[in-house]
Design a protein around this motif. Structure first.
Motif, PDB file in Angstrom:
ATOM      1  N   CYS A 175      -5.817 -53.041  -3.313  1.00  0.00           N
ATOM      2  CA  CYS A 175      -5.519 -51.642  -3.625  1.00  0.00           C
ATOM      3  C   CYS A 175      -4.414 -51.534  -4.676  1.00  0.00           C
ATOM      4  O   CYS A 175      -4.465 -50.665  -5.565  1.00  0.00           O
ATOM      5  CB  CYS A 175      -5.131 -50.889  -2.354  1.00  0.00           C
ATOM      6  SG  CYS A 175      -6.500 -50.609  -1.201  1.00  0.00           S
ATOM      7  N   LEU A 176      -3.429 -52.401  -4.584  1.00  0.00           N
ATOM      8  CA  LEU A 176      -2.363 -52.411  -5.586  1.00  0.00           C
ATOM      9  C   LEU A 176      -2.905 -52.737  -6.968  1.00  0.00           C
ATOM     10  O   LEU A 176      -2.492 -52.145  -7.972  1.00  0.00           O
ATOM     11  CB  LEU A 176      -1.288 -53.433  -5.205  1.00  0.00           C
ATOM     12  CG  LEU A 176      -0.193 -52.987  -4.239  1.00  0.00           C
ATOM     13  CD1 LEU A 176       0.673 -54.179  -3.856  1.00  0.00           C
ATOM     14  CD2 LEU A 176       0.666 -51.897  -4.862  1.00  0.00           C
ATOM     15  N   ALA A 177      -3.839 -53.689  -7.020  1.00  0.00           N
ATOM     16  CA  ALA A 177      -4.416 -54.077  -8.307  1.00  0.00           C
ATOM     17  C   ALA A 177      -5.169 -52.910  -8.943  1.00  0.00           C
ATOM     18  O   ALA A 177      -5.076 -52.689 -10.160  1.00  0.00           O
ATOM     19  CB  ALA A 177      -5.346 -55.269  -8.123  1.00  0.00           C
ATOM     20  N   GLU A 181      -4.269 -50.825 -12.486  1.00  0.00           N
ATOM     21  CA  GLU A 181      -5.235 -50.577 -13.560  1.00  0.00           C
ATOM     22  C   GLU A 181      -5.232 -49.114 -13.988  1.00  0.00           C
ATOM     23  O   GLU A 181      -5.596 -48.791 -15.122  1.00  0.00           O
ATOM     24  CB  GLU A 181      -6.635 -50.971 -13.092  1.00  0.00           C
ATOM     25  CG  GLU A 181      -6.810 -52.479 -12.925  1.00  0.00           C
ATOM     26  CD  GLU A 181      -8.140 -52.838 -12.276  1.00  0.00           C
ATOM     27  OE1 GLU A 181      -8.893 -51.893 -11.919  1.00  0.00           O
ATOM     28  OE2 GLU A 181      -8.426 -54.037 -12.133  1.00  0.00           O
ATOM     29  N   ARG A 182      -4.780 -48.237 -13.103  1.00  0.00           N
ATOM     30  CA  ARG A 182      -4.773 -46.813 -13.407  1.00  0.00           C
ATOM     31  C   ARG A 182      -3.478 -46.344 -14.070  1.00  0.00           C
ATOM     32  O   ARG A 182      -3.490 -45.371 -14.838  1.00  0.00           O
ATOM     33  CB  ARG A 182      -5.005 -45.997 -12.134  1.00  0.00           C
ATOM     34  CG  ARG A 182      -6.375 -46.220 -11.514  1.00  0.00           C
ATOM     35  CD  ARG A 182      -6.554 -45.387 -10.254  1.00  0.00           C
ATOM     36  NE  ARG A 182      -7.876 -45.592  -9.665  1.00  0.00           N
ATOM     37  CZ  ARG A 182      -8.318 -44.998  -8.559  1.00  0.00           C
ATOM     38  NH1 ARG A 182      -7.534 -44.138  -7.918  1.00  0.00           N
ATOM     39  NH2 ARG A 182      -9.524 -45.245  -8.099  1.00  0.00           N
ATOM     40  N   ILE A 183      -2.374 -46.999 -13.776  1.00  0.00           N
ATOM     41  CA  ILE A 183      -1.083 -46.469 -14.253  1.00  0.00           C
ATOM     42  C   ILE A 183      -0.549 -47.151 -15.505  1.00  0.00           C
ATOM     43  O   ILE A 183       0.162 -46.515 -16.289  1.00  0.00           O
ATOM     44  CB  ILE A 183      -0.011 -46.526 -13.138  1.00  0.00           C
ATOM     45  CG1 ILE A 183       0.271 -47.977 -12.717  1.00  0.00           C
ATOM     46  CG2 ILE A 183      -0.412 -45.672 -11.949  1.00  0.00           C
ATOM     47  CD1 ILE A 183       1.423 -48.093 -11.740  1.00  0.00           C
ATOM     48  N   VAL A 260       7.353 -46.059 -10.664  1.00  0.00           N
ATOM     49  CA  VAL A 260       7.148 -46.470  -9.274  1.00  0.00           C
ATOM     50  C   VAL A 260       6.599 -45.307  -8.460  1.00  0.00           C
ATOM     51  O   VAL A 260       5.706 -45.485  -7.619  1.00  0.00           O
ATOM     52  CB  VAL A 260       8.459 -47.001  -8.660  1.00  0.00           C
ATOM     53  CG1 VAL A 260       8.295 -47.260  -7.165  1.00  0.00           C
ATOM     54  CG2 VAL A 260       8.901 -48.277  -9.365  1.00  0.00           C
ATOM     55  N   GLN A 261       7.112 -44.099  -8.724  1.00  0.00           N
ATOM     56  CA  GLN A 261       6.596 -42.910  -8.018  1.00  0.00           C
ATOM     57  C   GLN A 261       5.123 -42.696  -8.334  1.00  0.00           C
ATOM     58  O   GLN A 261       4.316 -42.363  -7.446  1.00  0.00           O
ATOM     59  CB  GLN A 261       7.415 -41.683  -8.404  1.00  0.00           C
ATOM     60  CG  GLN A 261       8.835 -41.690  -7.859  1.00  0.00           C
ATOM     61  CD  GLN A 261       9.622 -40.474  -8.297  1.00  0.00           C
ATOM     62  OE1 GLN A 261       9.070 -39.526  -8.870  1.00  0.00           O
ATOM     63  NE2 GLN A 261      10.925 -40.480  -8.057  1.00  0.00           N
ATOM     64  N   GLU A 262       4.754 -42.891  -9.589  1.00  0.00           N
ATOM     65  CA  GLU A 262       3.345 -42.732  -9.965  1.00  0.00           C
ATOM     66  C   GLU A 262       2.491 -43.830  -9.338  1.00  0.00           C
ATOM     67  O   GLU A 262       1.371 -43.571  -8.878  1.00  0.00           O
ATOM     68  CB  GLU A 262       3.204 -42.765 -11.492  1.00  0.00           C
ATOM     69  CG  GLU A 262       1.782 -42.585 -11.993  1.00  0.00           C
ATOM     70  CD  GLU A 262       1.164 -41.266 -11.572  1.00  0.00           C
ATOM     71  OE1 GLU A 262      -0.091 -41.218 -11.480  1.00  0.00           O
ATOM     72  OE2 GLU A 262       1.893 -40.289 -11.352  1.00  0.00           O
ATOM     73  N   GLN A 266      -0.728 -43.351  -6.874  1.00  0.00           N
ATOM     74  CA  GLN A 266      -2.025 -43.969  -7.139  1.00  0.00           C
ATOM     75  C   GLN A 266      -2.435 -44.910  -6.007  1.00  0.00           C
ATOM     76  O   GLN A 266      -3.613 -44.975  -5.633  1.00  0.00           O
ATOM     77  CB  GLN A 266      -1.986 -44.715  -8.466  1.00  0.00           C
ATOM     78  CG  GLN A 266      -1.915 -43.822  -9.682  1.00  0.00           C
ATOM     79  CD  GLN A 266      -3.135 -42.932  -9.837  1.00  0.00           C
ATOM     80  OE1 GLN A 266      -4.230 -43.266  -9.388  1.00  0.00           O
ATOM     81  NE2 GLN A 266      -2.948 -41.771 -10.454  1.00  0.00           N
ATOM     82  N   PHE A 267      -1.475 -45.618  -5.451  1.00  0.00           N
ATOM     83  CA  PHE A 267      -1.772 -46.510  -4.332  1.00  0.00           C
ATOM     84  C   PHE A 267      -2.322 -45.714  -3.146  1.00  0.00           C
ATOM     85  O   PHE A 267      -3.313 -46.109  -2.524  1.00  0.00           O
ATOM     86  CB  PHE A 267      -0.511 -47.279  -3.931  1.00  0.00           C
ATOM     87  CG  PHE A 267      -0.706 -48.207  -2.761  1.00  0.00           C
ATOM     88  CD1 PHE A 267      -1.392 -49.401  -2.898  1.00  0.00           C
ATOM     89  CD2 PHE A 267      -0.204 -47.883  -1.506  1.00  0.00           C
ATOM     90  CE1 PHE A 267      -1.576 -50.260  -1.819  1.00  0.00           C
ATOM     91  CE2 PHE A 267      -0.381 -48.720  -0.415  1.00  0.00           C
ATOM     92  CZ  PHE A 267      -1.072 -49.920  -0.579  1.00  0.00           C
TER      93      PHE A 267
END
Length: 296
Positions: A175-177, A181-183, A260-262, A266-267
């Motif tokens: 999920c982190l990966a 990829e999104r941020i 980090v907030q973003e 996303q996570f």
């Protein structure tokens, strides 16, 4: 390969200890203890060594579940290369001794010796001086897993036994990966690669071969499910993303506070998309651990 320094674990030791009882890292411990006790009963132990002990969860579990069977002359060694983690074990020992005024369990806690100890170089521990070793989720994270296994073999007495574990799958890392990829592209930064653990430690066949290479015998391997169950996804994600744990710092070290907030947002979204919800409404991030036990 995820390269983790003692300083990394020093930084996250307090938060790690606070949440370790609810962590998937705690789940394999009881089964590892059972495997050790089945191969050679803990009642016969001369010395038990907890390699990569972290905040002392395995040592505490051994005492909690087998104190009635362990001789008070048995030495209990808890070693970690992180000074922060060793301090936590020392504090746990102090707390237990204050709580337990008398009795066999207290006698065992007096035998607990916290040590700053590198799994790949345990020279303070003498050859063939330990009868039982537990190494929960540690060898595969060292820079030289084969050397770590060989060190444990060295300190084990003849017919001594060792139980260890690693990860086959961690949904939280996946999920982190996806979150990364999104941020990162909108920030104009390259997407960091998810750390890869040695493939030979990710299966029962692989871990069996690693123990066999170190001359262990009577080897048994198995998988066990070790998920993270999260009743409050937002609260847990905030803790996780700000914990400094090496499992997440490969992303957060490249981000400022806003980033980090973003990443946290996303996570959370990825978990909602990818993971199941149990009957109690908690999100379940699946994890599969690989367990092995062998004899010298």
């Amino acid at each position: 390969m995820l390269k983790v320094s003692s300083a990394d674990w020093d930084k996250t030791s307090a938060s790690y200890a606070q949440h370790s009882s609810k962590s998937p890292t705690s789940i394999p411990i009881q089964r590892l203890i059972e495997l050790l006790d089945t191969l050679t009963p803990l009642s016969t132990a001369s010395a038990i060594l907890d390699v990569g002990c972290g905040p002392g969860a395995a040592t505490a579990q051994i005492i909690d579940t087998h104190s009635a069977n362990i001789d008070t002359a048995t030495q209990l060694l808890a070693g970690d290369f992180s000074i922060g983690m060793v301090r936590l074990v020392s504090q746990l020992r102090k707390t237990k001794l204050a709580e337990l005024s008398v009795g066999h369990e207290r006698d065992l806690w007096t035998r607990v010796t916290p040590l700053v100890l590198d799994a790949t170089d345990m020279r303070p521990v003498l050859d063939e001086s330990v009868s039982h070793i537990i190494a929960n989720l540690v060898f595969f994270m060292t820079e030289n897993p084969a050397k770590a296994v060989a060190e444990s073999y060295r300190v084990l007495s003849q017919n001594g036994v060792m139980a260890c574990s690693s990860w086959a799958r961690m949904a939280w890392m996946e999920c982190l990966a996806i979150a990364a990829e999104r941020i990162f592209p909108p920030l104009g930064k390259p997407v960091p690669a998810m750390p890869q653990f040695p493939v030979q430690w990710a299966s029962v066949e692989g871990i069996e071969q690693q123990l066999a290479n170190a001359k262990f015998r009577d080897i048994h391997t198995e998988y066990t499910q070790a998920p993270i169950v999260i009743p409050n996804l937002e609260a847990w994600s905030h803790f996780f993303m700000n914990s400094g744990n090496p499992a997440v710092s490969w992303i957060t070290d490249d981000l400022d506070d806003a980033g980090v907030q973003e990443a946290e947002k996303q996570f959370i979204q990825v978990v909602k998309e990818q993971c199941e919800v149990n009957e109690n409404g908690a999100y379940v991030l699946s994890g599969t651990a690989v367990l092995a036990v062998g004899r010298k």
